[in-house]
Design a protein around this motif. Structure first.
Motif, PDB file in Angstrom:
ATOM      1  N   CYS A  21      37.707  40.816  30.531  1.00  0.00           N
ATOM      2  CA  CYS A  21      37.114  40.804  31.764  1.00  0.00           C
ATOM      3  C   CYS A  21      36.730  42.502  31.795  1.00  0.00           C
ATOM      4  O   CYS A  21      37.057  43.157  30.909  1.00  0.00           O
ATOM      5  CB  CYS A  21      38.008  40.849  32.991  1.00  0.00           C
ATOM      6  SG  CYS A  21      39.390  41.703  33.115  1.00  0.00           S
ATOM      7  N   GLN A  77      38.358  45.602  36.659  1.00  0.00           N
ATOM      8  CA  GLN A  77      39.099  44.522  37.118  1.00  0.00           C
ATOM      9  C   GLN A  77      40.356  44.535  37.410  1.00  0.00           C
ATOM     10  O   GLN A  77      41.210  44.805  36.362  1.00  0.00           O
ATOM     11  CB  GLN A  77      38.510  43.277  36.382  1.00  0.00           C
ATOM     12  CG  GLN A  77      37.067  42.770  36.329  1.00  0.00           C
ATOM     13  CD  GLN A  77      36.296  42.870  38.047  1.00  0.00           C
ATOM     14  OE1 GLN A  77      36.523  41.714  38.222  1.00  0.00           O
ATOM     15  NE2 GLN A  77      35.469  43.894  38.298  1.00  0.00           N
ATOM     16  N   TYR A  83      43.088  42.698  37.105  1.00  0.00           N
ATOM     17  CA  TYR A  83      43.537  41.404  36.363  1.00  0.00           C
ATOM     18  C   TYR A  83      44.507  41.715  35.169  1.00  0.00           C
ATOM     19  O   TYR A  83      44.175  42.848  34.337  1.00  0.00           O
ATOM     20  CB  TYR A  83      42.549  40.630  35.798  1.00  0.00           C
ATOM     21  CG  TYR A  83      42.875  39.421  35.403  1.00  0.00           C
ATOM     22  CD1 TYR A  83      43.009  38.267  36.233  1.00  0.00           C
ATOM     23  CD2 TYR A  83      42.899  39.179  34.112  1.00  0.00           C
ATOM     24  CE1 TYR A  83      43.541  37.034  35.570  1.00  0.00           C
ATOM     25  CE2 TYR A  83      43.087  37.984  33.301  1.00  0.00           C
ATOM     26  CZ  TYR A  83      43.489  36.787  34.134  1.00  0.00           C
ATOM     27  OH  TYR A  83      43.888  35.846  33.502  1.00  0.00           O
ATOM     28  N   PRO A  84      45.467  41.047  34.900  1.00  0.00           N
ATOM     29  CA  PRO A  84      46.159  40.125  35.936  1.00  0.00           C
ATOM     30  C   PRO A  84      46.762  41.020  37.095  1.00  0.00           C
ATOM     31  O   PRO A  84      47.129  42.061  36.884  1.00  0.00           O
ATOM     32  CB  PRO A  84      47.222  39.427  35.132  1.00  0.00           C
ATOM     33  CG  PRO A  84      47.750  40.404  34.098  1.00  0.00           C
ATOM     34  CD  PRO A  84      46.480  40.889  33.751  1.00  0.00           C
ATOM     35  N   HIS A  85      46.566  40.444  38.212  1.00  0.00           N
ATOM     36  CA  HIS A  85      46.845  41.068  39.434  1.00  0.00           C
ATOM     37  C   HIS A  85      48.260  42.029  39.696  1.00  0.00           C
ATOM     38  O   HIS A  85      48.498  43.065  39.894  1.00  0.00           O
ATOM     39  CB  HIS A  85      46.760  40.343  40.670  1.00  0.00           C
ATOM     40  CG  HIS A  85      45.152  39.823  40.943  1.00  0.00           C
ATOM     41  ND1 HIS A  85      44.024  40.445  41.206  1.00  0.00           N
ATOM     42  CD2 HIS A  85      45.037  38.288  40.515  1.00  0.00           C
ATOM     43  CE1 HIS A  85      43.257  39.765  41.149  1.00  0.00           C
ATOM     44  NE2 HIS A  85      43.570  38.650  40.923  1.00  0.00           N
ATOM     45  N   ALA A 117      48.174  45.008  37.279  1.00  0.00           N
ATOM     46  CA  ALA A 117      46.908  45.896  37.281  1.00  0.00           C
ATOM     47  C   ALA A 117      47.105  47.444  36.876  1.00  0.00           C
ATOM     48  O   ALA A 117      46.408  47.770  35.999  1.00  0.00           O
ATOM     49  CB  ALA A 117      46.164  45.740  38.277  1.00  0.00           C
TER      50      ALA A 117
END
Length: 424
Positions: A175, A179, A181-183, A186
């Motif tokens: 991504c 972003q 991600y992964p939350h 992050a």
């Protein structure tokens, strides 16, 4: 900079990873010429552009390109294009390499470093995580740089292993780099960027769509010498990376399953059947690259006490056997005459003229005890590193250098690059 602007416009038109970008670049040689043709597609009747691309050609403006560049600057993202000297050569050799890479961190890691892609399931077992930690610990100590897709589970565990030892690792995102991600991990991206590198071929703002990850995986395998699969069921995305690695002519390593009937490891079993290299110990990977990359390895780490006392059992056994052999030889020194015939130590076949001269010289001046012990070890190995000899023989650097110099003078060994030696 003009090339980056042009390629950025093309990526915004076609989408990241679209192989048609390379088709046009190869037909028209430079990004600028390719862009000229795209602005007037009637010039090249063989382009056969899809309808969505024709629409995007009219929609994407230079103002939008400038806005994207400003976004990158604000987010402190650098851009690498395929013609840049820092662009990794190994990536150019794959099919459809990314024309642009967005990154933060140390871009020099992509060149002249031992990169190893580590992949696996998002739901690893305790067994897989334990084995991964043991092996990755050894690998990063020696000098390998883990490359991951920064997915939850096996991927991030490899990045964490490097971070814990204050060593670099690389995270390749599926991504945009902006972003979250992964939350749950992050914030870790910035920790990786401080010591290592985060990068992506996807534009800032690109969400982690499922279609991005197969595209990302060709780059994930293409960056590295090999791909190390920790755990994967049959339909794991990690197997896409392994498949790409095989198609790209890269090595594939796999951890053998603890239970051959466990469906969570069926993807690994498949690749082991297809010729992947089984990894029972970190040395199975280290020795695979030792001959070609010894100069990049922190060899002394291989033989220090903390390494030998870890769960790296193969190395512990090997060093123990070598030391026992040396000790036995030292005991025999008191039982046999001090002069040892070089022919008995090195040869079972007739000597050539050069070797006869060397033996004659040695008979006049007895080899040092340490030199004979070095010869005994060299007989058992194709190539031996200086640090290994120092550890096994428990010799000082000065004494060992003197012994090696003596053996080289008398024609018994060759001094190779990277502080390595072999029998002549």
């Amino acid at each position: 900079m003009e090339e980056i602007r042009t390629l950025l416009w093309m990526v915004m038109v076609f989408g990241a990873g679209n192989p048609q970008i390379w088709k046009i670049l190869r037909r028209h040689q430079t990004p600028q010429k390719a862009a000229e043709v795209l602005h007037h597609p009637e010039i090249d009747e063989e382009l056969h552009l899809p309808e969505f691309v024709r629409r995007r050609l009219k929609q994407v403006t230079q103002e939008q390109v400038d806005k994207m560049l400003i976004t990158c600057e604000k987010q402190k993202l650098s851009i690498l294009w395929y013609g840049d000297a820092a662009y990794p050569e190994q990536l150019l050799s794959i099919e459809n390499p990314p024309v642009l890479l967005f990154y933060q961190g140390n871009i020099t890691l992509l060149q002249n470093h031992m990169l190893l892609t580590v992949v696996g399931t998002r739901n690893p077992t305790e067994y897989s995580l334990r084995i991964e930690k043991l092996i990755c610990y050894d690998l990063v100590q020696v000098g390998f740089v883990p490359v991951t897709g920064f997915a939850v589970g096996v991927d991030i565990a490899a990045n964490v292993c490097a971070l814990e030892q204050e060593k670099p690792s690389i995270a390749l995102m599926g991504c945009g780099l902006d972003q979250y991600y992964p939350h749950q991990h992050a914030t870790m991206k910035q920790e990786i960027a401080k010591r290592g590198l985060i990068l992506s071929e996807f534009l800032p703002g690109t969400p982690p769509n499922s279609s991005n990850f197969p595209l990302r995986n060709r780059v994930l395998s293409g960056l590295s010498m090999g791909t190390f699969v920790i755990q994967a069921p049959l339909r794991s995305g990690a197997l896409i990376t392994a498949e790409n690695a095989m198609e790209q002519g890269r090595d594939v390593f796999c951890i053998p399953p603890a239970d051959v009937t466990d469906r969570r490891y069926m993807g690994v079993a498949k690749y082991l059947r297809d010729g992947a290299i089984p990894v029972f110990h970190s040395q199975d990977i280290i020795y695979e690259y030792y001959t070609s990359h010894a100069h990049m390895m922190t060899a002394s780490v291989l033989y220090e006490d903390t390494f030998r006392k870890s769960d790296s059992l193969v190395m512990a056994i090997e060093v123990s056997n070598e030391k026992r052999f040396v000790n036995e030889r030292k005991k025999k020194e008191t039982q046999v005459p001090s002069k040892v015939k070089a022919t008995e130590m090195l040869h079972e076949e007739p000597l050539n003229d050069f070797e006869k001269t060397a033996v004659l010289d040695v008979s006049e001046r007895e080899l040092q005890v340490l030199s004979r012990e070095v010869l005994a070890i060299l007989q058992k190995h194709t190539v031996v590193h200086f640090d290994y000899l120092a550890s096994v023989l428990e010799a000082s650097m000065q004494d060992l250098n003197a012994a090696l110099t003596e053996l080289e003078i008398y024609g018994y060994l060759d001094h190779l690059p990277g502080k390595q030696f072999r029998l002549r």
